[in-house]
Write a protein that holds these residues in place. Sequence first.
Motif, PDB file in Angstrom:
ATOM      1  N   GLY A  53       0.814  -1.219   0.000  1.00 29.95           N
ATOM      2  CA  GLY A  53       0.000   0.000   0.000  1.00 29.95           C
ATOM      3  C   GLY A  53       0.839   1.256   0.000  1.00 29.95           C
ATOM      4  N   PRO A  54       1.717   1.418   1.005  1.00 32.65           N
ATOM      5  CA  PRO A  54       2.566   2.614   1.038  1.00 32.65           C
ATOM      6  C   PRO A  54       3.492   2.724  -0.185  1.00 32.65           C
ATOM      7  CG  PRO A  54       2.607   1.492   3.156  1.00 32.65           C
ATOM      8  CD  PRO A  54       1.854   0.605   2.207  1.00 32.65           C
ATOM      9  N   LYS A  55       3.993   1.580  -0.647  1.00 31.81           N
ATOM     10  CA  LYS A  55       4.899   1.574  -1.794  1.00 31.81           C
ATOM     11  C   LYS A  55       4.200   2.084  -3.052  1.00 31.81           C
ATOM     12  CE  LYS A  55       8.256  -1.625  -3.807  1.00 31.81           C
ATOM     13  NZ  LYS A  55       8.757  -2.986  -3.798  1.00 31.81           N
ATOM     14  N   MET A  56       2.902   1.759  -3.148  1.00 29.89           N
ATOM     15  CA  MET A  56       2.139   2.133  -4.331  1.00 29.89           C
ATOM     16  C   MET A  56       1.325   3.409  -4.128  1.00 29.89           C
ATOM     17  SD  MET A  56       0.755  -1.630  -5.370  1.00 29.89           S
ATOM     18  CE  MET A  56      -0.285  -1.000  -6.660  1.00 29.89           C
ATOM     19  N   GLY A  57       1.282   3.912  -2.900  1.00 31.71           N
ATOM     20  CA  GLY A  57       0.456   5.079  -2.624  1.00 31.71           C
ATOM     21  C   GLY A  57      -1.022   4.765  -2.782  1.00 31.71           C
ATOM     22  N   MET A  58      -1.404   3.563  -2.369  1.00 29.07           N
ATOM     23  CA  MET A  58      -2.764   3.091  -2.561  1.00 29.07           C
ATOM     24  C   MET A  58      -3.436   2.844  -1.214  1.00 29.07           C
ATOM     25  SD  MET A  58      -3.786  -0.209  -4.905  1.00 29.07           S
ATOM     26  CE  MET A  58      -3.857   0.372  -6.581  1.00 29.07           C
ATOM     27  N   GLU A  59      -4.694   3.184  -1.117  1.00 30.44           N
ATOM     28  CA  GLU A  59      -5.459   2.940   0.103  1.00 30.44           C
ATOM     29  C   GLU A  59      -5.687   1.437   0.283  1.00 30.44           C
ATOM     30  OE1 GLU A  59      -6.462   5.202   2.394  1.00 30.44           O
ATOM     31  OE2 GLU A  59      -5.386   6.698   1.215  1.00 30.44           O
ATOM     32  N   ALA A  60      -5.864   1.015   1.527  1.00 31.82           N
ATOM     33  CA  ALA A  60      -6.019  -0.409   1.850  1.00 31.82           C
ATOM     34  C   ALA A  60      -7.190  -1.051   1.106  1.00 31.82           C
ATOM     35  CB  ALA A  60      -6.178  -0.589   3.356  1.00 31.82           C
ATOM     36  N   THR A  61      -8.310  -0.353   1.012  1.00 29.33           N
ATOM     37  CA  THR A  61      -9.486  -0.922   0.346  1.00 29.33           C
ATOM     38  C   THR A  61      -9.218  -1.183  -1.126  1.00 29.33           C
ATOM     39  OG1 THR A  61     -10.855   0.346   1.867  1.00 29.33           O
ATOM     40  CG2 THR A  61     -11.958  -0.584  -0.043  1.00 29.33           C
ATOM     41  N   SER A  62      -8.622  -0.211  -1.805  1.00 25.41           N
ATOM     42  CA  SER A  62      -8.299  -0.370  -3.226  1.00 25.41           C
ATOM     43  C   SER A  62      -7.270  -1.471  -3.428  1.00 25.41           C
ATOM     44  CB  SER A  62      -7.758   0.933  -3.802  1.00 25.41           C
ATOM     45  OG  SER A  62      -8.708   1.943  -3.716  1.00 25.41           O
ATOM     46  N   LEU A  63      -6.280  -1.514  -2.541  1.00 24.12           N
ATOM     47  CA  LEU A  63      -5.247  -2.538  -2.643  1.00 24.12           C
ATOM     48  C   LEU A  63      -5.852  -3.919  -2.449  1.00 24.12           C
ATOM     49  CD1 LEU A  63      -2.283  -3.332  -2.979  1.00 24.12           C
ATOM     50  CD2 LEU A  63      -2.018  -3.029  -0.516  1.00 24.12           C
ATOM     51  N   SER A  64      -6.725  -4.074  -1.464  1.00 18.53           N
ATOM     52  CA  SER A  64      -7.375  -5.371  -1.212  1.00 18.53           C
ATOM     53  C   SER A  64      -8.137  -5.835  -2.442  1.00 18.53           C
ATOM     54  CB  SER A  64      -8.338  -5.280  -0.030  1.00 18.53           C
ATOM     55  OG  SER A  64      -7.625  -5.077   1.155  1.00 18.53           O
ATOM     56  N   ARG A  65      -8.864  -4.908  -3.059  1.00 18.47           N
ATOM     57  CA  ARG A  65      -9.645  -5.233  -4.255  1.00 18.47           C
ATOM     58  C   ARG A  65      -8.709  -5.653  -5.396  1.00 18.47           C
ATOM     59  NH1 ARG A  65     -11.676  -0.387  -5.586  1.00 18.47           N
ATOM     60  NH2 ARG A  65     -12.550  -0.214  -3.512  1.00 18.47           N
ATOM     61  N   THR A  66      -7.619  -4.932  -5.571  1.00 11.98           N
ATOM     62  CA  THR A  66      -6.651  -5.244  -6.633  1.00 11.98           C
ATOM     63  C   THR A  66      -6.008  -6.606  -6.384  1.00 11.98           C
ATOM     64  OG1 THR A  66      -6.212  -2.899  -7.020  1.00 11.98           O
ATOM     65  CG2 THR A  66      -4.536  -4.450  -7.785  1.00 11.98           C
ATOM     66  N   LEU A  67      -5.578  -6.866  -5.150  1.00  8.48           N
ATOM     67  CA  LEU A  67      -4.941  -8.149  -4.825  1.00  8.48           C
ATOM     68  C   LEU A  67      -5.912  -9.316  -5.001  1.00  8.48           C
ATOM     69  CD1 LEU A  67      -2.778  -7.199  -1.707  1.00  8.48           C
ATOM     70  CD2 LEU A  67      -1.996  -7.579  -4.061  1.00  8.48           C
ATOM     71  N   LYS A  68      -7.168  -9.112  -4.626  1.00  7.87           N
ATOM     72  CA  LYS A  68      -8.176 -10.164  -4.792  1.00  7.87           C
ATOM     73  C   LYS A  68      -8.336 -10.496  -6.272  1.00  7.87           C
ATOM     74  CE  LYS A  68     -12.815 -11.407  -3.301  1.00  7.87           C
ATOM     75  NZ  LYS A  68     -13.844 -11.535  -4.289  1.00  7.87           N
ATOM     76  N   ALA A  69      -8.433  -9.482  -7.121  1.00  2.68           N
ATOM     77  CA  ALA A  69      -8.565  -9.700  -8.562  1.00  2.68           C
ATOM     78  C   ALA A  69      -7.320 -10.389  -9.125  1.00  2.68           C
ATOM     79  CB  ALA A  69      -8.804  -8.372  -9.278  1.00  2.68           C
ATOM     80  N   MET A  70      -6.148 -10.002  -8.637  1.00  2.00           N
ATOM     81  CA  MET A  70      -4.902 -10.608  -9.101  1.00  2.00           C
ATOM     82  C   MET A  70      -4.832 -12.085  -8.713  1.00  2.00           C
ATOM     83  SD  MET A  70      -2.267  -7.488  -8.278  1.00  2.00           S
ATOM     84  CE  MET A  70      -0.779  -8.334  -8.815  1.00  2.00           C
ATOM     85  N   GLU A  71      -5.301 -12.381  -7.504  1.00  2.00           N
ATOM     86  CA  GLU A  71      -5.309 -13.771  -7.043  1.00  2.00           C
ATOM     87  C   GLU A  71      -6.274 -14.600  -7.893  1.00  2.00           C
ATOM     88  OE1 GLU A  71      -4.847 -15.790  -2.687  1.00  2.00           O
ATOM     89  OE2 GLU A  71      -6.277 -14.144  -2.866  1.00  2.00           O
ATOM     90  N   GLU A  72      -7.427 -14.042  -8.186  1.00  2.00           N
ATOM     91  CA  GLU A  72      -8.428 -14.745  -9.004  1.00  2.00           C
ATOM     92  C   GLU A  72      -7.923 -15.006 -10.419  1.00  2.00           C
ATOM     93  OE1 GLU A  72     -11.866 -12.216  -8.645  1.00  2.00           O
ATOM     94  OE2 GLU A  72     -12.347 -12.988  -6.631  1.00  2.00           O
ATOM     95  N   LYS A  73      -7.073 -14.114 -10.925  1.00  2.00           N
ATOM     96  CA  LYS A  73      -6.510 -14.284 -12.270  1.00  2.00           C
ATOM     97  C   LYS A  73      -5.272 -15.172 -12.281  1.00  2.00           C
ATOM     98  CE  LYS A  73      -8.193 -10.000 -14.261  1.00  2.00           C
ATOM     99  NZ  LYS A  73      -7.860  -8.716 -14.868  1.00  2.00           N
ATOM    100  N   GLY A  74      -4.840 -15.617 -11.108  1.00  2.00           N
ATOM    101  CA  GLY A  74      -3.676 -16.492 -11.029  1.00  2.00           C
ATOM    102  C   GLY A  74      -2.345 -15.772 -11.154  1.00  2.00           C
ATOM    103  N   LEU A  75      -2.321 -14.473 -10.839  1.00  2.00           N
ATOM    104  CA  LEU A  75      -1.086 -13.697 -10.923  1.00  2.00           C
ATOM    105  C   LEU A  75      -0.257 -13.776  -9.650  1.00  2.00           C
ATOM    106  CD1 LEU A  75      -2.679 -10.538 -12.562  1.00  2.00           C
ATOM    107  CD2 LEU A  75      -1.079 -12.096 -13.677  1.00  2.00           C
TER     108      LEU A  75
END
Length: 152
Positions: A53-75
């Motif tokens: 989050g801090p590295k990307m300057g991203m809020e926790a909620t947005s980061l959680s959503r992004t990570l969830k999508a990445m996990e679902e895509k197998g990344l």
Amino acid sequence: MKDKTIDYVLRSTWMSVAKMYNEQASVKGSTMATGFALISIDPETGTPSTALGPKMGMEATSLSRTLKAMEEKGLIVRSRNPEDGRSVLIHLTEYGKEMRDFSKNVVKTFDNVVKSEISEEKLSIFLEVTSRINDLVSSKKIYKKEQALVKK
């Protein structure tokens, strides 16, 4: 240009760059946020989710959503951090590493084209100015804490 605010120029430029990155990412069924996350994850050792989050300057909620999508895509895959049981490490899968390389290429291409079109001197001044703007914002020199409060 003289009547455009600094804010307007920064915002509209970033929006153009973001649109360009999203167009490139869509070629691979991805997004700019996913590409940025892929680049921010250490491909060898993984990265603690709390550091992303801090590295990307991203809020926790947005980061959680992004990570969830990445996990679902197998990344990515998540694993317990052996050094801190409360923390989770984010690791890239082989597919994630391929997509990370794609994302890095997109960024490097942009960088190289800009560097070939704009002189080193002008880029140096641009970087100096944006760094100074960041310093002004982060040090709260533009708005004091009490100025940000709305009086009722």
